[in-house]
Motif scaffolding. Structure first.
Motif, PDB file in Angstrom:
ATOM      1  N   GLY A 141       0.820  -1.212   0.000  1.00 49.25           N
ATOM      2  CA  GLY A 141       0.000   0.000   0.000  1.00 49.25           C
ATOM      3  C   GLY A 141       0.851   1.257   0.000  1.00 49.25           C
ATOM      4  N   THR A 142       1.946   1.210   0.772  1.00 49.38           N
ATOM      5  CA  THR A 142       2.846   2.360   0.842  1.00 49.38           C
ATOM      6  C   THR A 142       3.485   2.624  -0.521  1.00 49.38           C
ATOM      7  OG1 THR A 142       3.314   1.874   3.161  1.00 49.38           O
ATOM      8  CG2 THR A 142       4.896   3.272   2.003  1.00 49.38           C
ATOM      9  N   ASN A 176       1.187   4.145  -3.012  1.00 46.35           N
ATOM     10  CA  ASN A 176       1.081   5.595  -2.806  1.00 46.35           C
ATOM     11  C   ASN A 176       2.209   6.355  -3.499  1.00 46.35           C
ATOM     12  OD1 ASN A 176      -0.623   6.951  -0.108  1.00 46.35           O
ATOM     13  ND2 ASN A 176      -0.823   4.776  -0.502  1.00 46.35           N
ATOM     14  N   TYR A 177       3.428   5.775  -3.493  1.00 48.96           N
ATOM     15  CA  TYR A 177       4.610   6.548  -3.879  1.00 48.96           C
ATOM     16  C   TYR A 177       5.355   5.983  -5.085  1.00 48.96           C
ATOM     17  CZ  TYR A 177       3.950   8.960   0.531  1.00 48.96           C
ATOM     18  OH  TYR A 177       3.418   9.702   1.557  1.00 48.96           O
ATOM     19  N   LEU A 185       5.085  13.548   1.314  1.00 52.78           N
ATOM     20  CA  LEU A 185       6.150  12.631   1.702  1.00 52.78           C
ATOM     21  C   LEU A 185       5.774  12.005   3.039  1.00 52.78           C
ATOM     22  CD1 LEU A 185       9.417  14.577   0.743  1.00 52.78           C
ATOM     23  CD2 LEU A 185       8.264  12.764  -0.508  1.00 52.78           C
ATOM     24  N   PRO A 186       6.114  10.737   3.225  1.00 57.31           N
ATOM     25  CA  PRO A 186       5.626  10.037   4.421  1.00 57.31           C
ATOM     26  C   PRO A 186       6.435  10.344   5.682  1.00 57.31           C
ATOM     27  CG  PRO A 186       6.937   8.560   3.089  1.00 57.31           C
ATOM     28  CD  PRO A 186       6.879   9.863   2.337  1.00 57.31           C
ATOM     29  N   GLN A 187       5.801  10.128   6.821  1.00 54.75           N
ATOM     30  CA  GLN A 187       6.529  10.131   8.080  1.00 54.75           C
ATOM     31  C   GLN A 187       7.328   8.833   8.149  1.00 54.75           C
ATOM     32  OE1 GLN A 187       4.145   9.724  11.666  1.00 54.75           O
ATOM     33  NE2 GLN A 187       5.678  10.800  12.892  1.00 54.75           N
ATOM     34  N   GLN A 216      12.242   6.641  12.882  1.00 56.18           N
ATOM     35  CA  GLN A 216      13.617   7.079  13.140  1.00 56.18           C
ATOM     36  C   GLN A 216      14.608   5.930  13.093  1.00 56.18           C
ATOM     37  OE1 GLN A 216      14.308  10.399  13.794  1.00 56.18           O
ATOM     38  NE2 GLN A 216      16.498  10.053  13.867  1.00 56.18           N
ATOM     39  N   PRO A 242       8.442   4.108   6.002  1.00 59.81           N
ATOM     40  CA  PRO A 242       7.259   4.932   6.250  1.00 59.81           C
ATOM     41  C   PRO A 242       6.390   4.279   7.313  1.00 59.81           C
ATOM     42  CG  PRO A 242       7.664   4.801   3.898  1.00 59.81           C
ATOM     43  CD  PRO A 242       8.656   3.875   4.552  1.00 59.81           C
ATOM     44  N   MET A 243       5.864   5.089   8.210  1.00 55.65           N
ATOM     45  CA  MET A 243       5.185   4.531   9.381  1.00 55.65           C
ATOM     46  C   MET A 243       3.790   4.025   9.048  1.00 55.65           C
ATOM     47  SD  MET A 243       6.772   6.768  12.535  1.00 55.65           S
ATOM     48  CE  MET A 243       5.276   6.638  13.446  1.00 55.65           C
ATOM     49  N   CYS A 244       3.765   2.931   8.303  1.00 51.69           N
ATOM     50  CA  CYS A 244       2.503   2.347   7.833  1.00 51.69           C
ATOM     51  C   CYS A 244       2.060   1.173   8.685  1.00 51.69           C
ATOM     52  CB  CYS A 244       2.671   1.879   6.390  1.00 51.69           C
ATOM     53  SG  CYS A 244       3.910   0.577   6.224  1.00 51.69           S
ATOM     54  N   VAL A 260      -2.926   3.204  12.737  1.00 51.01           N
ATOM     55  CA  VAL A 260      -1.478   3.338  12.589  1.00 51.01           C
ATOM     56  C   VAL A 260      -0.833   3.356  13.971  1.00 51.01           C
ATOM     57  CG1 VAL A 260       0.352   4.942  11.871  1.00 51.01           C
ATOM     58  CG2 VAL A 260      -1.594   4.502  10.363  1.00 51.01           C
ATOM     59  N   TYR A 320       1.812   4.576  16.412  1.00 54.12           N
ATOM     60  CA  TYR A 320       2.677   5.740  16.633  1.00 54.12           C
ATOM     61  C   TYR A 320       3.374   5.590  17.974  1.00 54.12           C
ATOM     62  CZ  TYR A 320      -0.118   8.280  13.073  1.00 54.12           C
ATOM     63  OH  TYR A 320      -0.752   8.688  11.920  1.00 54.12           O
ATOM     64  N   HIS A 330      10.199   9.940  16.408  1.00 52.77           N
ATOM     65  CA  HIS A 330       9.046   9.065  16.200  1.00 52.77           C
ATOM     66  C   HIS A 330       9.482   7.698  15.702  1.00 52.77           C
ATOM     67  CE1 HIS A 330       6.156  12.372  16.726  1.00 52.77           C
ATOM     68  NE2 HIS A 330       7.096  13.110  16.178  1.00 52.77           N
ATOM     69  N   VAL A 348      13.399  11.708   3.910  1.00 50.39           N
ATOM     70  CA  VAL A 348      12.344  12.723   3.811  1.00 50.39           C
ATOM     71  C   VAL A 348      12.807  14.039   4.438  1.00 50.39           C
ATOM     72  CG1 VAL A 348      10.040  13.347   4.648  1.00 50.39           C
ATOM     73  CG2 VAL A 348      10.448  11.087   3.661  1.00 50.39           C
ATOM     74  N   TYR A 380       4.035  16.490  11.385  1.00 49.01           N
ATOM     75  CA  TYR A 380       3.474  15.262  10.817  1.00 49.01           C
ATOM     76  C   TYR A 380       1.966  15.296  11.024  1.00 49.01           C
ATOM     77  CZ  TYR A 380       8.336  13.937  11.645  1.00 49.01           C
ATOM     78  OH  TYR A 380       9.706  13.914  11.696  1.00 49.01           O
ATOM     79  N   CYS A 384      -1.796   5.318   3.879  1.00 50.04           N
ATOM     80  CA  CYS A 384      -0.666   4.543   4.444  1.00 50.04           C
ATOM     81  C   CYS A 384       0.015   5.129   5.679  1.00 50.04           C
ATOM     82  CB  CYS A 384       0.340   4.093   3.389  1.00 50.04           C
ATOM     83  SG  CYS A 384       1.448   5.331   2.722  1.00 50.04           S
ATOM     84  N   THR A 385       0.358   6.408   5.700  1.00 49.12           N
ATOM     85  CA  THR A 385       1.055   6.930   6.879  1.00 49.12           C
ATOM     86  C   THR A 385       0.583   8.348   7.151  1.00 49.12           C
ATOM     87  OG1 THR A 385       2.850   8.073   5.702  1.00 49.12           O
ATOM     88  CG2 THR A 385       3.191   5.747   6.161  1.00 49.12           C
ATOM     89  N   ALA A 386       1.021   8.881   8.289  1.00 51.49           N
ATOM     90  CA  ALA A 386       0.976  10.332   8.444  1.00 51.49           C
ATOM     91  C   ALA A 386       1.969  10.901   7.427  1.00 51.49           C
ATOM     92  CB  ALA A 386       1.386  10.729   9.857  1.00 51.49           C
ATOM     93  N   ASN A 387       1.703  12.088   6.958  1.00 49.33           N
ATOM     94  CA  ASN A 387       2.659  12.737   6.065  1.00 49.33           C
ATOM     95  C   ASN A 387       3.498  13.748   6.825  1.00 49.33           C
ATOM     96  OD1 ASN A 387       0.684  11.562   4.012  1.00 49.33           O
ATOM     97  ND2 ASN A 387       2.299  12.408   2.726  1.00 49.33           N
TER      98      ASN A 387
END
Lengths: 512, 120, 90
Positions: free
Chosen positions: A334-335, A338-339, A392-394, A397, A402-404, A416, A418, A429, A453, B28, B38-41
């Motif tokens: 899925g990620t 998206n990209y 752009l995704p988070q 760290q 990407p935090m999917c 999600v 976090y 994060h 990113v 974010y 999919c994620t936070a941006n």
């Protein structure tokens, strides 16, 4: 007449017999990296060689393997055997491989050379030296094998440049940089044990059986050729763990901590392979979930049963990894959906047949959680509004993915996950308890992370706009985007069309 | 400090300190129950930007294509800032709303739970 | 002898055949699983072969280390010398 020496004795003379106690410099200055991690080695003579290959045997067998491999590669090239692929969309698995895996082989080569120099036991030096040469061999043979595809398809023209810069390639890069910037014992626990022993089958089997099922005989041949080296690497990984745990009881908590950390990091990295295995292969031998069951749940279970006598336990958070087996391939796919405009490979929505396969392999999750998004995206595509994520995704760290990932362990798979840590007044994060634990244990290390990113936003990646960044990555416009409508698809159709046009000519000649 | 080093302190460089972002700060923003995004941006935003610009300009650029997005009633949205429930003042700046460097904003749209309510 | 699994995986080729057959012959409780291009030989606790049997099957004097040419993977602790090769799990 002198009696012939047996294998053990020959090996002993050609390895231990070549070592010496330094006298010109203090030993701990010659081997300056051995003590700082806190690992205690009292007696290197207790090292049990995982394999006993003398250098002459090593060269003989490696030369034989290379001869056979290059013969197959030549034949593959001569016969344009890429035309036998099930479909050119399969080549995207190779793009991911040359971009994300081959540079790791090279990094492993460098690091095992470091270990061969920094470890003071001769048996370990020899094993690491051979592994260093093996890994260089792997990098070279992968480049040679995949160079054939580079002549015909896109995205494989500059993998080492991309590896150091591209957002999704920072995932394997940061995993290996983490181990490379650690001491020799952490490195070998990370790579030889956690990766090469515990999890290696989850990297190799998907790619190699994927190749076999989809007509890529060149990669299959490379795979088998490399695997015979891997079996030596695996036994080195196991031996180092046993050796460290037998040397001193103080080593146990240190080694357990490294296994916990590097299991999780390697597992996160393998999420990219899970996506490839479930979504990139026209013909799919096995799902990620099936592979995880065999190669981790069963295999690792047996292994840690065996190692339990040293006090070692299954890696922390392994149950979460097992629970996530039902989800991660879909989430990572899925990620990338998206990209994909910012990637150097193609993908596309799974066909109806593929979705039915996914339903069958993931009876508890695919239809409920992931088929709906495919339907939505298919509808948007049909309306000419194919969804691309224009931001752009988070990123996490630690694993830099990407935090999917979602709260599977809390039975909330559409939430999600976090996590956040504060360190010296700044927030960091992470995607999971696994990554947060790693961050919190060594925050000094992870604040150094080069997160793609953030680097783009700092202006360090060629410019502010996506095309500038892709240019800086050395991407070509044909490299990314959906497979349907891609340059590779057009080339494939042309290749197959030309082959079909040849056939009637031949049968006329036969008839004459 | 758990990280080991051979000589002295382990060299830590804060690669994402706010001074590296040319006057912007990282923010974010994630839309709960819309996992097809999919994620936070991540966004580099001026701290003085009014919060309302998020809903009017920033979020539409990424989340706009989702079928739920045009249906959002912003007055009914539930917000989380760095894990705590909060009610933003749209006219005030990000900074004055308590949104700092690397803050995480999450928003929930009750009644809109992804494509066909599946969380996608 | 434990009841833990050990395995060897070989390429399914002519070069590997003497080794595969030796494992089959010398380990009556072992199972063989044929997959595309490879054979997985699984045992409980231990799997071993001898140089004598492999040579007989190959029709020539075999160096057991030749198994490196066709070995894909293994699971277990290795114990070897000129005349035998064994993997075990306790």
């Amino acid at each position: 007449m002198a009696k012939k020496l047996n294998m053990r004795k020959r090996y002993e003379l050609l390895t231990r017999g070549l070592g010496w106690e330094p006298t010109y410099q203090p030993k701990d200055k010659v081997f300056a990296q051995e003590a700082y991690e806190g690992i205690k080695i009292t007696d290197w003579s207790k090292w049990e060689d995982p394999f006993r290959l003398t250098v002459d045997a090593y060269w003989k067998y490696q030369a034989e393997k290379d001869k056979k491999l290059y013969a197959v590669m030549d034949s593959f090239a001569q016969n344009n055997a890429h035309l036998n692929l099930a479909d050119a969309s399969y080549v995207n698995a190779l793009k991911l491989f040359i971009q994300g895996v081959s540079p790791l082989e090279y990094a492993a080569h460098r690091n095992f050379a470091r270990l061969a120099r920094q470890l003071s036991g001769e048996g370990a030096q020899i094993a690491c030296q051979m592994q260093s040469i093996d890994e260089l061999r792997h990098a070279q043979t992968q480049i040679h094998t995949i160079s054939h595809y580079n002549k015909h398809f896109h995205g494989m023209h500059d993998p080492f440049h991309m590896f150091d810069r591209v957002w999704y390639l920072s995932v394997p890069k940061s995993y290996f940089d983490d181990a490379s910037s650690a001491g020799p014992f952490e490195f070998i626990t990370s790579v030889s044990f956690s990766f090469e022993y515990l999890l290696t089958n989850l990297l190799f089997v998907p790619f190699m059986s994927g190749a076999a099922y989809n007509g890529d005989m060149a990669t299959v041949t490379f795979g088998f050729s490399a695997q015979s080296d891997e079996s030596r690497h695996m036994t080195l990984g196991l031996e180092i763990i046993k050796f460290l745990l037998e040397q001193h009881e103080d080593n146990l908590p240190i080694v357990q901590g490294w296994i916990d950390k590097h299991f999780w990091r390697a597992y996160r990295l393998l999420g990219l392979v899970a996506m490839m295995q479930d979504y990139f292969l026209p013909e799919s031998p096995m799902s990620w979930k099936e592979g995880w069951q065999i190669y981790f749940v069963e295999n690792a279970g047996a292994l840690f049963n065996d190692l339990g006598r040293y006090g070692l336990q299954m890696p922390k958070y392994h149950e979460i990894a097992t629970a996530e087996a039902d989800h991660i391939s879909h989430q990572i796919f899925g990620t990338f959906y998206n990209y994909i405009h910012a990637a150097a490979f193609n993908l596309g929505l799974p066909s109806e047949a593929k979705m039915n396969w996914l339903s069958e392999k993931y009876p508890d999750t695919f239809d409920k959680y992931y088929r709906p998004r495919m339907e939505m995206w298919a509808q948007m595509e049909k309306e000419g509004k194919r969804f691309f994520n224009m931001g752009l995704p988070q990123l996490c760290q630690v694993c830099q993915i990407p935090m999917c990932f979602t709260e599977i362990a809390k039975d909330d798979p559409m939430q999600v996950s976090y996590r956040v840590s504060e360190y010296e007044g700044e927030k960091f994060h992470t995607c999971s308890d696994g990554c947060k634990t790693i961050f919190d244990h060594e925050p000094e290390k992870y604040v150094n992370a080069w997160l793609p990113v953030h680097q783009i936003f700092q202006g360090n990646c060629g410019g502010a706009a996506v095309p500038d960044v892709l240019n800086w990555y050395h991407f070509h416009p044909e490299d990314g985007g959906d497979y349907v409508g891609s340059a590779d698809e057009a080339r494939w159709k042309a290749m197959k069309g030309e082959a079909a046009a040849e056939a009637p000519k031949t049968s006329q000649a036969d008839a004459a | 400090m758990a990280v080991k080093s051979i000589h002295g302190e382990y060299p830590s460089v804060f690669m994402d300190s706010v001074d590296r972002f040319h006057g912007n700060q990282l923010v974010y923003i994630g839309w709960d129950n819309h996992t097809s995004i999919c994620t936070a941006n991540a966004y580099p935003l001026p701290p003085d930007m009014p919060f309302g610009a998020l809903t009017e300009a920033v979020l539409p650029s990424v989340c706009g294509p989702h079928p739920d997005f045009p249906l959002i009633e912003w007055s009914k949205v539930e917000w989380l800032l760095d894990g705590e429930a909060f009610t933003p003042e749209m006219g005030k700046s990000l900074k004055d709303n308590g949104v700092g460097h690397k803050s995480l904003i999450r928003f929930k749209t009750p009644g809109l739970n992804g494509y066909k309510g599946t969380g996608n | 002898m434990s009841e833990h699994k050990v395995f060897m995986i070989f390429q399914n080729t002519a070069d590997a055949q003497p080794f595969i057959s030796a494992f089959e012959q010398e380990n009556p409780r072992a199972t063989l699983d044929y997959q595309p291009g490879m054979v997985r030989i699984e045992g409980l606790g231990e799997l071993g072969i001898t140089q004598a049997v492999v040579s007989e099957l190959a029709g020539r004097d075999v160096n057991l280390q030749e198994l490196h040419l066709t070995l894909i993977s293994l699971s277990g602790n290795i114990d070897e010398d000129d005349d035998y090769f064994r993997i075990t799990r306790h």
